[in-house]
Structures are given as structure tokens and as C-alpha cells.
Design a protein around this motif. Structure first.
Motif, PDB file in Angstrom:
ATOM      1  N   LEU A  14       0.799  -1.341  -0.181  1.00  0.00           N
ATOM      2  CA  LEU A  14       0.489  -0.092   0.015  1.00  0.00           C
ATOM      3  C   LEU A  14       0.688   1.624   0.212  1.00  0.00           C
ATOM      4  O   LEU A  14       0.296   2.106  -0.518  1.00  0.00           O
ATOM      5  CB  LEU A  14      -0.846   0.028   0.968  1.00  0.00           C
ATOM      6  CG  LEU A  14      -2.242  -0.327   0.942  1.00  0.00           C
ATOM      7  CD1 LEU A  14      -3.108  -0.730   2.486  1.00  0.00           C
ATOM      8  CD2 LEU A  14      -3.171   0.604   0.264  1.00  0.00           C
ATOM      9  N   ASP A  21       0.357   7.251  -6.874  1.00  0.00           N
ATOM     10  CA  ASP A  21      -1.149   8.078  -6.987  1.00  0.00           C
ATOM     11  C   ASP A  21      -0.642   9.508  -7.888  1.00  0.00           C
ATOM     12  O   ASP A  21      -2.399   9.374  -8.606  1.00  0.00           O
ATOM     13  CB  ASP A  21      -2.238   8.627  -5.106  1.00  0.00           C
ATOM     14  CG  ASP A  21      -2.951   9.561  -5.499  1.00  0.00           C
ATOM     15  OD1 ASP A  21      -4.219   8.959  -6.472  1.00  0.00           O
ATOM     16  OD2 ASP A  21      -2.927   9.745  -4.681  1.00  0.00           O
ATOM     17  N   ARG A  37      -5.971  -0.805  -4.645  1.00  0.00           N
ATOM     18  CA  ARG A  37      -5.843  -0.567  -2.773  1.00  0.00           C
ATOM     19  C   ARG A  37      -7.165  -0.958  -2.060  1.00  0.00           C
ATOM     20  O   ARG A  37      -6.337  -0.925  -1.452  1.00  0.00           O
ATOM     21  CB  ARG A  37      -6.234   1.421  -3.057  1.00  0.00           C
ATOM     22  CG  ARG A  37      -6.574   1.905  -2.074  1.00  0.00           C
ATOM     23  CD  ARG A  37      -6.255   3.165  -1.678  1.00  0.00           C
ATOM     24  NE  ARG A  37      -7.714   3.766  -2.667  1.00  0.00           N
ATOM     25  CZ  ARG A  37      -8.324   4.125  -2.744  1.00  0.00           C
ATOM     26  NH1 ARG A  37      -8.113   5.390  -4.232  1.00  0.00           N
ATOM     27  NH2 ARG A  37     -10.100   4.625  -3.689  1.00  0.00           N
TER      28      ARG A  37
END
Length: 91
Positions: A14, A21, A37
Motif C-alpha cells: 500500500l 497516486d 487499493r
């Protein structure tokens, strides 16, 4: 792999995903990012290996999509620089 190992691995993935992003700009990249995600968050919470594997797949997909776009931009910049360099030589 224990549940704790899966949770730790999902958390690490993550973290890597969140670094991507800003680069995920197209609709396809955003969908892949969202899938990654969702599965990695689920794996981090419940320690399920299946969610980790699916999240890992989607992380690879979005990474490849972004890398392909970035490579294309770099190649375009190199072509433009070469054209600009050739224009200066002939002047």
C-alpha cells in the motif's frame, strides 16, 4: 505466510501504491489503482492471502500502465530534443 506477515506485506505494498497516486491520471490507471487499493486495504485488515495476491496483481497492472506512459513521455521529449538539436546545426 502467517496472517501477520500478510498484513505487513499488504501495508508495504500500500505504501508503494500510494507513491504512484500522483502519476495515475487516466481513467484506466485510476480504476487499476482503486482495485489495488481496495484489495490491499482488505488484506491489511483481515490478513487474507487471496486479497494480497489480487492486490499485488493490480499493483503490477497500475505500475506497468504508469511506466508505459512515462516511457512514452520520455521518448517524446528525446525526439523533440533531437529535432531541436538538428535545427540548430542546420542554422
Amino acid at each position: 505466510m502467517t496472517e501477520e506477515d500478510i498484513r505487513h506485506r499488504a501495508g508495504s505494498m500500500l505504501s508503494g501504491l500510494l507513491k504512484l497516486d500522483a502519476f495515475a491520471t487516466s481513467a484506466a490507471q485510476r480504476r487499476s489503482f482503486k482495485e489495488a487499493r481496495e484489495h490491499l486495504v482488505r488484506a491489511a485488515k483481515n490478513g487474507e492471502r487471496a486479497d494480497l495476491q489480487i492486490g499485488s496483481y493490480w499493483l503490477a497492472v497500475v505500475s506497468d500502465q504508469i511506466r508505459t506512459v512515462q516511457d512514452g513521455k520520455l521518448k517524446g521529449e528525446l525526439r523533440a530534443a533531437r529535432r531541436a538539436g538538428k535545427g540548430k546545426e542546420s542554422a
